[in-house]
Design an enzyme around this catalytic site. Structure first.
Site, PDB file in Angstrom:
ATOM      1  N   TYR A 142      -8.701  -2.345   4.380  1.00 39.64           N
ATOM      2  CA  TYR A 142      -8.947  -3.544   5.188  1.00 39.64           C
ATOM      3  C   TYR A 142      -9.950  -3.276   6.305  1.00 39.64           C
ATOM      4  CZ  TYR A 142      -5.316  -6.701   3.385  1.00 39.64           C
ATOM      5  OH  TYR A 142      -4.573  -7.548   2.619  1.00 39.64           O
ATOM      6  N   LYS A 192      -1.224   5.989  -4.767  1.00 40.02           N
ATOM      7  CA  LYS A 192      -1.906   6.122  -6.065  1.00 40.02           C
ATOM      8  C   LYS A 192      -2.559   7.490  -6.076  1.00 40.02           C
ATOM      9  CE  LYS A 192      -3.235   4.359 -10.033  1.00 40.02           C
ATOM     10  NZ  LYS A 192      -2.308   4.043 -11.147  1.00 40.02           N
ATOM     11  N   ASP A 224       1.569   1.235  -9.231  1.00 40.05           N
ATOM     12  CA  ASP A 224       1.766   0.411 -10.438  1.00 40.05           C
ATOM     13  C   ASP A 224       3.223   0.465 -10.890  1.00 40.05           C
ATOM     14  OD1 ASP A 224       1.307   3.104 -10.990  1.00 40.05           O
ATOM     15  OD2 ASP A 224       0.147   2.755 -12.814  1.00 40.05           O
ATOM     16  N   ASP A 248       0.463  -5.138   1.245  1.00 43.48           N
ATOM     17  CA  ASP A 248       0.168  -6.574   1.158  1.00 43.48           C
ATOM     18  C   ASP A 248       0.708  -7.109  -0.166  1.00 43.48           C
ATOM     19  OD1 ASP A 248      -1.076  -9.081   1.796  1.00 43.48           O
ATOM     20  OD2 ASP A 248      -2.695  -8.569   0.428  1.00 43.48           O
ATOM     21  N   ASP A 252       4.510  -9.342  -0.943  1.00 41.83           N
ATOM     22  CA  ASP A 252       4.569 -10.657  -1.595  1.00 41.83           C
ATOM     23  C   ASP A 252       5.494 -10.595  -2.806  1.00 41.83           C
ATOM     24  OD1 ASP A 252       2.707 -11.821   0.157  1.00 41.83           O
ATOM     25  OD2 ASP A 252       1.712 -12.904  -1.466  1.00 41.83           O
TER      26      ASP A 252
END
Ligand code: IPM
Ligand code: MG
Length: 359
Positions: A142, A192, A224, A248, A252
């Site tokens: 970001y 990751k 993942d 983020d 959600d």
């Protein structure tokens, strides 16, 4: 008993109508517990762009920095989608997070028994789920540089940089372990590391921090797999700690476990002034219609009391009232249930206030 200044940014879309209810609930808490809250209001996001041409005016930033905590609604909407990147409402929110040094974003996802049927997942998978997603909020892709769009024709390219420093990872990891100590003592760090160097450093650093917390069990998961495990068996998680963009996405996803993103509150802390906002956006499609669920906002007021002002009993009072209204069968459209009336934003907030004032 004390006096507190709580800055309020309603923002755009449903931010207005849920923000008003967050303030009413805090006022009721003030009356009940003998605190005096004052609520100076400031502009940010699209509302600030329209009025001042920038998404985060200086006087907003100053006002917020001078307050004890910030209650934040939501920003953004189709009206401002075409403005330059650095002027977008979202850019204002990111600047606010950075300026406040709010590096830690707590997004609790708790499944209430009353809402087991509101989720698209099976009740037996969900029952008892209680996850704290801890998202790093002022670093990663970001904010990383270089970033931009340049070049011409087919060679035109857009790029961003995922970057983490040891100090950024250490402070968020430490917070994850501390939070876990007050819960079920499990931290799952999501990265990751099989592909990204920034994630390898993340994992190595988290392992280092864990040495000071031998009583907390640490596990690691690739993002993942974490996305899959969250819907396969959410109960395996206690605290999830992860970087900005993975957080983020996973927060959600976690919100859907609870039945609706309209239920999820968040706290952004780490700097001198914390800020507290629902994780849902400005939902322009339902704005101004009294359809929004105010419980995420009201839950954010509870987090403000707990983490921003260290008023635990007051926070618990709000959370108990939220549970009570759900038990009473109060539902907004996003969590509607056959046989139960659909309440407006105001009616739902009134129900919460009824419980707060009853005791
Ligand atoms: C969130 C939102 C923001 C983010 C947007 C509005 C910039 O999605 O708080 O999760 O990506 O952080
Ligand atoms: Mg998001």
């Amino acid at each position: 008993m004390a006096n507190y200044t709580i800055s309020v940014i309603h923002g755009d879309g449903i931010g207005q109508e849920v923000g008003v209810e967050g303030v009413r609930v805090m006022q009721a808490i003030g009356e009940k517990f003998g605190h005096t809250f004052t609520f100076p209001e400031y502009l940010a996001g699209g509302a600030a762009l329209d009025a001042h041409g920038v998404p985060l005016p200086d006087d907003t930033l100053k006002g917020v920095k001078d307050s004890h905590a910030l209650l934040f609604g939501a920003i953004g909407g189709p009206k401002w989608e075409k403005v330059a990147h650095h002027l977008k409402p979202e850019a204002g929110l990111l600047k606010l997070r950075k300026e406040l040094g709010a590096f830690a974003n707590l997004r609790p996802a708790v499944v209430f028994d009353e809402l087991l049927d509101a989720s698209t997942l099976k009740p037996e998978v969900l029952r008892g789920t209680d996850i704290m997603v801890l998202r790093e909020l002022t670093g990663g892709i970001y904010f990383g540089t270089p970033r931009g769009i340049d070049g011409e024709g087919p060679q035109r390219r857009g790029y961003n940089t995922e970057v983490y420093h040891v100090y950024e990872i250490e402070r968020i990891a430490k917070m994850a372990f501390e939070i876990a100590r007050g819960r079920r003592k499990k931290v799952c760090s999501v990265d990751k590391a099989n592909v990204l160097e920034s994630s390898q450093l993340w994992r190595d650093t988290v392992i280092g921090v864990a040495k000071a917390f031998p009583d907390v069990a640490l596990s690691h998961m690739y993002v993942d797999n974490a996305a899959m495990q969250l819907i396969r068996d959410p109960k395996q998680f206690d605290v999830i700690v992860t970087g900005n963009i993975f957080g983020d996405i996973l927060s959600d996803e976690s919100s859907q476990l609870t039945g609706s993103i309209g239920m999820l509150a968040s706290a952004s802390v780490g700097g001198p002034v914390g800020f507290f906002e629902p994780i849902h956006g400005s939902a322009p499609d339902i704005a101004g219609q009294q359809k929004a669920n105010p419980l995420a906002m009201i839950g954010s007021a509870a987090l403000l009391l707990r983490y921003g002002l260290k008023l635990e009993a007051e926070a618990i009072a709000i959370e108990a009232a939220i549970r009570a209204v759900l038990k009473d069968g109060k539902r907004t459209g996003d969590i509607k249930q056959a046989g139960l009336p659909v309440l407006t934003t105001r009616q739902m907030a009134d129900a919460v206030l009824g419980h707060l004032r009853a005791k």
